[in-house]
Design a protein around this motif. Structure first.
Motif, PDB file in Angstrom:
ATOM      1  N   LYS A 166      12.106  69.553  76.589  1.00  0.00           N
ATOM      2  CA  LYS A 166      11.979  68.560  77.657  1.00  0.00           C
ATOM      3  C   LYS A 166      13.364  68.259  78.235  1.00  0.00           C
ATOM      4  N   ILE A 167      13.574  68.597  79.495  1.00  0.00           N
ATOM      5  CA  ILE A 167      14.868  68.294  80.118  1.00  0.00           C
ATOM      6  C   ILE A 167      15.033  66.784  80.204  1.00  0.00           C
ATOM      7  N   ILE A 168      16.192  66.301  79.758  1.00  0.00           N
ATOM      8  CA  ILE A 168      16.513  64.873  79.808  1.00  0.00           C
ATOM      9  C   ILE A 168      17.159  64.588  81.161  1.00  0.00           C
ATOM     10  N   ASP A 169      16.448  63.855  82.002  1.00  0.00           N
ATOM     11  CA  ASP A 169      16.999  63.476  83.300  1.00  0.00           C
ATOM     12  C   ASP A 169      17.875  62.245  83.114  1.00  0.00           C
ATOM     13  N   GLY A 170      18.776  62.021  84.044  1.00  0.00           N
ATOM     14  CA  GLY A 170      19.630  60.836  83.949  1.00  0.00           C
ATOM     15  C   GLY A 170      20.276  60.538  85.276  1.00  0.00           C
ATOM     16  N   ILE A 171      20.592  59.272  85.485  1.00  0.00           N
ATOM     17  CA  ILE A 171      21.377  58.894  86.650  1.00  0.00           C
ATOM     18  C   ILE A 171      22.645  58.192  86.180  1.00  0.00           C
ATOM     19  N   GLY A 172      23.755  58.608  86.745  1.00  0.00           N
ATOM     20  CA  GLY A 172      25.031  57.958  86.492  1.00  0.00           C
ATOM     21  C   GLY A 172      25.749  57.780  87.812  1.00  0.00           C
ATOM     22  N   ALA A 173      26.992  57.362  87.755  1.00  0.00           N
ATOM     23  CA  ALA A 173      27.803  57.199  88.959  1.00  0.00           C
ATOM     24  C   ALA A 173      29.263  57.243  88.547  1.00  0.00           C
ATOM     25  N   THR A 174      30.107  57.762  89.432  1.00  0.00           N
ATOM     26  CA  THR A 174      31.544  57.757  89.163  1.00  0.00           C
ATOM     27  C   THR A 174      32.017  56.336  88.910  1.00  0.00           C
ATOM     28  N   GLU A 175      31.433  55.393  89.650  1.00  0.00           N
ATOM     29  CA  GLU A 175      31.817  53.981  89.494  1.00  0.00           C
ATOM     30  C   GLU A 175      31.476  53.444  88.107  1.00  0.00           C
ATOM     31  N   MET A 176      30.420  53.983  87.487  1.00  0.00           N
ATOM     32  CA  MET A 176      29.951  53.507  86.175  1.00  0.00           C
ATOM     33  C   MET A 176      30.432  54.414  85.046  1.00  0.00           C
ATOM     34  N   LEU A 177      31.078  55.520  85.390  1.00  0.00           N
ATOM     35  CA  LEU A 177      31.662  56.497  84.481  1.00  0.00           C
ATOM     36  C   LEU A 177      30.673  57.546  83.995  1.00  0.00           C
TER      37      LEU A 177
END
Length: 529
Positions: free
Chosen positions: A329-340
């Motif tokens: 199962k591919i683990i999706d994720g959201i991040g941001a440069t601002e949040m590291l």
């Protein structure tokens, strides 16, 4: 901050009232002493604890132990201080593809009290100069394979350039001791500046502390990956992206695991590495997972246990095809440069295919309207995040006020949250195009195009694409409309690749007579889409 001799970065931080509120910092795993240099936890402690002979970094050509990396980083730290004149707080530009020397330079800069500004190999001289000027960078460490654009970069701030890969850095370190006493740093001292995708005009600089580096290692990987020292990480994102830095350096080293670095990670090379080196954890973008799925019959990927996707939203079909082929199962994720790094994701036990997931330990999230009011379930709105890291733009007060509102980080993503608390991606802000995992701001592309001698006006939008997620499409008004031709379109595309990072170039060019605008002169991009 008296221990900092160069206070530019700290003096450029937003005032405390403009910074986000932090949560979960009272949990034991997120608590740190006042004095903290994150290199000690990530690298030096492995030597102190007798694990120096453990493999740390592999490539197709070489193998480095933790001790190899430790000694090389110490020697480079001496070069920075003794030969290049680094004083604590100086920003150091790092320009390289993913390789062991880049990692050694990264740690050396922090050991010596500098601040890392890692860049992507594809950036051109104009973009590098903008970064150097914005961050007032005085020293650059650069792979000699990428020296051309580095040497074309001109800035009054840049005083020293030092090249590695059979170049002068290797010569300088020969006489240096393999021991270096790390400069004492505070937990809330800046150690990293990440530039957001805006690298023309005035890009945004995001600052991160020593404590931030260690805290993200206790967040997403503990929640989604459960790494051990036996894991072998690999992936495609550049270390200039914080997604790549975390997945390919910080996380493996925090857990005493190893990483496999690929300078030009094509799908075939990724699969070759997975098969030959028994990779267990792989980080890449949805577009790559799609291609990898089509090539699985040529390779053995049975060693894989965790697959991570980020950089753009993961289409359900891509997830399903990979799962059908591998049972993973591919683990999706959201991040941001601002949040590291990643702040919403899932693990095998709580995954809903198609959803990004739940806030990882260390973060909380909500969906709000334009006035900041929380919205009911299944209502699209703005994603707001609060946690162990947060946005700290340097010298950008107005942008800081946009990103941080009432203590919450507003990422610019449109999401909805279902009744069970899962977050589902809806859309990005209008001006951001996410193509093959790269964030490309429409205004960046427009800024470059408008410097072309034949272009009067232009507007850039992202168009859906089955292979890349989105592609950059430029609608161009020419000064001389009689010049419209397929040949000119190709000429503009080639010119763009020479003056800016090639991944940003408009793959589609439409010549039009006039741009649709509002009465106040704003371009109506929705009409172009």
């Amino acid at each position: 901050m008296k221990h900092y001799q160069d206070n530019f970065a700290h003096n450029s931080l937003p005032t405390l009232d403009l910074q986000p509120e932090y949560t979960f910092l009272d949990l034991p795993q997120f608590q740190h002493p006042e004095m903290l240099n994150c290199v000690e936890r990530l690298l030096d402690n492995h030597i102190k604890n007798g694990n120096g002979d453990a493999i740390c970094i592999r490539t197709f050509e070489e193998t480095w132990t933790y001790n190899d990396l430790y000694e090389k980083a110490n020697q480079i730290a001496h070069v920075l201080v003794d030969d290049l004149g680094l004083v604590s707080g100086n920003r150091v530009l790092l320009r390289s593809a993913n390789n062991p020397m880049m990692v050694a330079c990264w740690f050396a800069i922090l050991k010596a009290g500098g601040i890392v500004v890692a860049t992507m190999p594809l950036l051109r001289a104009k973009e590098l100069t903008t970064i150097i000027d914005c961050a007032e960078i005085s020293i650059a460490l650069c792979d000699s394979n990428l020296s051309d654009e580095m040497n074309l970069s001109k800035s009054t701030f840049l005083k020293q350039k030092c090249f590695f890969r059979n170049s002068n850095l290797e010569q300088l370190i020969l006489s240096k001791p393999k021991i270096f006493h790390n400069l004492p740093s505070k937990a809330d001292a800046i150690c990293l500046i990440g530039f957001t995708s805006g690298t023309t005009g005035i890009p945004k600089m995001t600052a991160h502390y020593h404590r931030d580096i260690l805290n993200i290692c206790e967040a997403f990987p503990m929640y989604s990956l459960q790494p051990t020292s036996n894991d072998i990480f690999t992936g495609s994102p550049p270390l200039g992206f914080t997604f790549g830095l975390g997945g390919l350096v910080l996380f493996p080293m925090y857990f005493g695991a190893s990483t496999f670095l690929i300078e030009k990670p094509s799908p075939d090379l990724l699969l070759k590495a997975i098969e030959e080196y028994k990779i267990t954890i792989c980080f890449t973008a949805p577009t790559a997972w799609r291609v990898l799925t089509t090539k699985l019959h040529e390779f053995n990927v049975s060693s894989l246990r965790k697959c991570v996707s980020a950089g753009e939203t993961l289409a359900l079909q891509v997830w399903q095809d990979w799962y059908n082929a591998t049972g993973l199962k591919i683990i999706d994720g959201i991040g941001a440069t601002e949040m590291l790094h990643i702040f919403i994701s899932s693990n095998e036990n709580n995954m809903k295919p198609g959803a990004t997931g739940l806030p990882v330990l260390g973060y909380k999230a909500k969906i709000i309207d334009h006035d900041g009011n929380e919205l009911p379930p299944n209502t699209p709105g703005k994603l707001a995040i609060k946690g162990i890291t947060g946005c700290k733009y340097l010298n950008r007060i107005e942008k800081q006020k946009e990103y941080v509102q009432n203590g919450w980080n507003i990422t610019g993503d449109i999401y909805k949250q279902d009744e069970e608390g899962y977050f589902w991606f809806v859309a990005r802000g209008d001006d951001m195009i996410i193509s093959s995992g790269y964030n490309i701001a429409a205004i960046e592309v427009e800024s470059v195009l408008l410097t072309h001698k034949d272009i009067l006006e232009c507007a850039v939008v992202g168009l859906p694409d089955p292979n890349r997620g989105m592609v950059v499409c430029a609608h161009i008004v020419l000064k001389d409309k009689s010049k419209q031709s397929d040949e000119l379109a190709k000429t503009i595309q080639q010119w763009f690749k020479e003056v800016a990072a090639p991944y940003k170039y408009p793959r589609i060019i439409n010549f039009i007579e006039i741009l649709p605008k509002t009465e106040t002169g704003k371009i109506q991009r929705f009409k172009l889409k």
